[in-house]
Scaffold this active site. Sequence first.
Site, PDB file in Angstrom:
ATOM      1  N   GLN A  36      14.658  35.666  89.362  1.00  0.00           N
ATOM      2  CA  GLN A  36      15.298  35.421  88.069  1.00  0.00           C
ATOM      3  C   GLN A  36      16.702  34.997  88.020  1.00  0.00           C
ATOM      4  O   GLN A  36      17.407  35.747  88.789  1.00  0.00           O
ATOM      5  CB  GLN A  36      15.183  36.961  87.108  1.00  0.00           C
ATOM      6  N   LYS A  42      17.889  36.957  69.579  1.00  0.00           N
ATOM      7  CA  LYS A  42      18.109  36.030  70.534  1.00  0.00           C
ATOM      8  C   LYS A  42      17.845  34.658  70.291  1.00  0.00           C
ATOM      9  O   LYS A  42      17.492  34.158  69.181  1.00  0.00           O
ATOM     10  CB  LYS A  42      17.102  36.384  71.453  1.00  0.00           C
ATOM     11  N   HIS A  97      21.846  39.760  77.514  1.00  0.00           N
ATOM     12  CA  HIS A  97      21.087  39.183  78.932  1.00  0.00           C
ATOM     13  C   HIS A  97      20.862  37.805  78.561  1.00  0.00           C
ATOM     14  O   HIS A  97      20.605  37.369  77.542  1.00  0.00           O
ATOM     15  CB  HIS A  97      19.623  40.101  78.822  1.00  0.00           C
ATOM     16  N   ARG A 154       6.032  41.486  88.163  1.00  0.00           N
ATOM     17  CA  ARG A 154       5.307  42.007  87.060  1.00  0.00           C
ATOM     18  C   ARG A 154       3.840  41.864  87.307  1.00  0.00           C
ATOM     19  O   ARG A 154       3.455  40.747  87.817  1.00  0.00           O
ATOM     20  CB  ARG A 154       5.742  41.195  85.941  1.00  0.00           C
ATOM     21  N   HIS A 180      24.236  39.831  83.008  1.00  0.00           N
ATOM     22  CA  HIS A 180      24.361  40.531  82.213  1.00  0.00           C
ATOM     23  C   HIS A 180      25.769  40.333  81.728  1.00  0.00           C
ATOM     24  O   HIS A 180      26.680  40.566  82.666  1.00  0.00           O
ATOM     25  CB  HIS A 180      24.168  41.997  82.497  1.00  0.00           C
ATOM     26  N   CYS A 183      18.139  44.427  84.748  1.00  0.00           N
ATOM     27  CA  CYS A 183      19.158  45.143  83.613  1.00  0.00           C
ATOM     28  C   CYS A 183      19.538  46.619  84.031  1.00  0.00           C
ATOM     29  O   CYS A 183      20.856  46.697  84.028  1.00  0.00           O
ATOM     30  CB  CYS A 183      18.576  45.132  82.132  1.00  0.00           C
ATOM     31  N   ASP A 237      19.280  35.834  86.553  1.00  0.00           N
ATOM     32  CA  ASP A 237      19.719  36.582  85.581  1.00  0.00           C
ATOM     33  C   ASP A 237      21.125  36.908  85.451  1.00  0.00           C
ATOM     34  O   ASP A 237      21.883  36.653  86.423  1.00  0.00           O
ATOM     35  CB  ASP A 237      18.997  37.977  85.738  1.00  0.00           C
TER      36      ASP A 237
HETATM   37 ZN   LIG Z   1      18.701  42.153  81.244  1.00  0.00          ZN
END
Ligand SMILES: [Zn+2]
Length: 656
Positions: free
Chosen positions: A391, A475, A521, A373, A395, A344, A393
């Site tokens: 990921q 979420k 996200h 992580r 945004h 992010c 991912d």
């Molecule tokens: Zn994010």
Amino acid sequence: MRTGNKQDRRDNNELIEIKISPDNVKKFHKNVSAIEVLKSFDIANLEEVVAIRINDKLLDLSHIITENAVLEPVTYKDEDGLNILRHTTAHVMANAVYELFPGVKIAIGPTIKNGFYYDFDPQKPFIPEDLEKIEKRMREIVKKDISIIRKQVNKEEAKNIFSGETYKQHLINDIEEDIVSLYEQGDFIDLCRGPHLPSTGKVKIFKLLSIAGAYWRGNERNPMLQRIYGTAFTTREELEEYLQKFREAAKRDHRKLGRELDLYSFHKEGPGFPFFHPKGMIVINSILDFLKEELLKRGYEQVGTPILLDKNLWQMSGHWDHYKELMYFLEKSGREFAVKPMNCPGGVLIYRTKPRSYKDMPLKWAELGIVHRYELSGVLHGLFRVRGFTQDDAHIFCLPSQIEQQLIETIDFVIYIYDKFGFKEYKIELSTRPDDYMGSLDIWERAEAALKDALDHKDVEYTINTGEGAFYGPKIDFHIFDNLGRTWQCATIQLDFAMPEAFDLHYTGEDNAKHRPVMIHRTILGSIERFLGILVEHYEGAFPTWLAPVQVILIPITDEHKNFSLKVMDYLQKTGVRVDLDDRMETVSKKIRDAQVMKIPYMLVIGDKEVSKNCVAVRCRSELDLGPIPVEKFLEEIDLELKNRSTKSKVCHKDD
Ligand SMILES: [Zn+2]
Ligand SMILES: [Zn+2]
């Protein structure tokens, strides 16, 4: 002493009211035990009752009730009841291990999904044969029907009782209260909050399943303990059904299949970091290519942000405060960096590179970012729990008025992708405003309403987890069901009001004033690596053709058929089919067997007849033998199957 007794007697004469349902109330003397109460209510399934619940608190049947209460009986059929049965079985197992292996130290023994485990520090590691020995002793302990008694002592006394038990000493030190509870069955005593079954005889059907190494507290700097897994049920049928599933899951274990199918491996040099072999990379790339195509179709753009970013950025984004334990750090030339655990903040920096107008919105930026992580080694598990992963991912920066439309599109996207991978069943959870929410109540209410509207619009069922949202926004989570009926949380769609605030993001509105954008996200598969593991277990390694590392294998019957086979290979490859040729000096049946082990969707056998008729004899991995099919016809079929990314083969109707 005597006066004390008088006092007690007077207390006991005092009456209290106990209800077991709104209109079923009785009066009892104070200090009555739960079991006495239950007996006097004359309930039908008393034998099945293992504990009680008062004010949502689970308590032993021996619990002494001192004031008016609403008492709820808990049976084996209740999830809490089943857990009490399983946890008591864990104590019986620890009891048996204690008797059989002198000098063993005991650690912890919680229940887990579908069973329980107990961690031990034995003088030498357990061997598989020990499980039978332990089970036998457990059965003896159950047969003796030993009473399980709860005791309360202060921490000093507890430390004396567990002198020499290193791990219990640590556990006692960690307890905040002054008084700790113990459970005693015969000579065996354990530190435990409870509740427990009233006696060992109440333990029913159990099975010890496996032994594994496990670090004390999941930390690799701590000693390695020996963990024994087991499960318990109330009937033999339930156990059998579970064992069937357990064996099926073991057969499908993605770590085992990954090795057999030559997809990936794990090495001590990189704990928690999978190594992908050429075949594994084909599957990964097939997944990523598909995602990239879909992103383009849906108006996303891709961004790429660095893996290493300055520590200050992570302080600003809040990761430093909320996520530090899971992050990797490094320092170079006096400057501190963190390895990104999420993508992010990088995306946010790109947003800030120029002024944004309401006309630019929504900005939909996808990033197939590699994040790291630091997971404790105790929880690492093949591809399911790793330390570095990709990921899928994205945004989405949008106007508040665009939230609902963006959510509808995202939910649509998620469902489409799952369907293409063959996951038709999923459950959806909507998590709402927690107590420590940030931002205005008004925006939260609008966002939650938008999420609900989006889900209602899609006409999908969902459950609401009240107060379970993140502090920065509500979420939606998707959990997919695999072929064994297990669920996996993959997609998450999160509204975020905090990050645009923290990074002072804005856009110019129609009114020429500055406004805050909303950030969404979202990931669909979550971790690509983990999703590959899920796919391997879901399909038991037999991927749909579009994902299979080798889609077709050519099997010439003799060397004479090799030339024609090479021509077919060339022809198929030019259309983008992944083909291999098995020209080993082996029998055809051996080659077919080997191809079946490798779960190759199509085996094309080529002999005289096929060469003369420009055909291939098609065999499916399901062992279905389709006989000769013209080469062009086969290509047409497989091409269509690949273009559609079908999960079912049209050619092999019966094939899954
Ligand atoms: Zn994010
Ligand atoms: Zn216990």
